[in-house]
Design an enzyme around this catalytic site. Sequence first.
Site, PDB file in Angstrom:
ATOM      1  N   ASP A  87     -10.955  16.938 -50.471  1.00  0.00           N
ATOM      2  CA  ASP A  87     -12.531  15.410 -50.263  1.00  0.00           C
ATOM      3  C   ASP A  87     -13.623  16.637 -49.530  1.00  0.00           C
ATOM      4  OD1 ASP A  87     -13.742  13.475 -51.101  1.00  0.00           O
ATOM      5  OD2 ASP A  87     -13.257  12.248 -48.943  1.00  0.00           O
ATOM      6  N   HIS A  93     -10.200   5.632 -45.041  1.00  0.00           N
ATOM      7  CA  HIS A  93     -10.998   6.497 -45.303  1.00  0.00           C
ATOM      8  C   HIS A  93     -11.729   6.676 -45.299  1.00  0.00           C
ATOM      9  CE1 HIS A  93     -11.047   9.831 -47.884  1.00  0.00           C
ATOM     10  NE2 HIS A  93     -12.778   9.906 -48.111  1.00  0.00           N
ATOM     11  N   HIS A 112     -16.484   7.392 -44.607  1.00  0.00           N
ATOM     12  CA  HIS A 112     -17.461   8.394 -44.537  1.00  0.00           C
ATOM     13  C   HIS A 112     -18.357   8.018 -43.615  1.00  0.00           C
ATOM     14  CE1 HIS A 112     -17.193  10.988 -48.790  1.00  0.00           C
ATOM     15  NE2 HIS A 112     -15.508  10.167 -48.492  1.00  0.00           N
ATOM     16  N   CYS A 140     -18.958  12.779 -52.446  1.00  0.00           N
ATOM     17  CA  CYS A 140     -17.825  12.518 -53.812  1.00  0.00           C
ATOM     18  C   CYS A 140     -19.420  12.758 -53.915  1.00  0.00           C
ATOM     19  CB  CYS A 140     -18.116  10.861 -53.881  1.00  0.00           C
ATOM     20  SG  CYS A 140     -17.673  10.295 -55.520  1.00  0.00           S
TER      21      CYS A 140
END
Length: 310
Positions: free
Chosen positions: A22, A213, A215, A246
Amino acid sequence: MRGDLPAPSAAQIDIVEVGPRDGLQNESRVWPTEDKISLIGEAIAYGAKRIEVASFVNPRRVPQMADAEAVVAGCANAPGVTRIGLALNLRGAERALATGIEQVGAVAVASDAFGIRNQGQDRAESVGIAAGIVEMARRSGRSAQVTIAVAFGCPFEGAVDRALVIDIARALAAAQPVEIALADTIGIAGPGEVAALVAEVRTAVAPLPVRVHFHDTRNTANANIWAAVQAGASVADASLGGLGGCPFAAQAPGTAAGNIATEDMIYMLHRSGIGTGIDESRLYRAGRWLDRKLKGSSRSKVLVALPPGS
């Protein structure tokens, strides 16, 4: 919360290092295979036991992951380490399993608009395909995890209904993955809503663990980790140096900031008395190694604050 559900425990949190997958998928340059393998080696050296090493996706859409098979071949598994390969469809899962990887990561989406852009699937299709990936992994003698993307908000549709996310989590739990993850894919969540959703999903999918998860788009990732841990999440993703983002969320300006930096999350958890199994000194060495690779553009706040030589 259900009466027979054990109280949240914050004594130990398991870490999934997601930088090699990622993290690197949103880099403008394609890293050489040998550098990716070195990054995985750094993660193993500082104690990561679960590492997202590659993504088995269309290389035309994500060229940074075109060498997935070579990366897995080059990072022969260390004892006690689980290598995770992301797959968005059954073909990707077949590729991942053919490498001998220990675990497959599947993704369901809480937003039709994001799902179509990210993996060519609407919400319902993504849930069905994720369940199929879990079953395929099980038949191959491997395990699988599932992440619910944009669980807190979508760059294209806006707010996501919490009840919808809980229903998705419940449907995915029926497929028996190793855990259900809630992803704040665009870094929009705040601690209060994180605590509420983690607690409700934890009840809905028990006894499966809940993974998170986050960000750090809006500088809330560490606060959100803390809220999630207090609400009962037992596994957390992080990316060395705060790498990541992303590429499909990036179609909406300002929404592709990196993951929470492993260095920052570990510092916060250890200072709060929560074990992770990570060697901090070795982690910071890895962070400095990565910072050199990035020519000084690491996003880790802890790394910047450390005195030279520590």
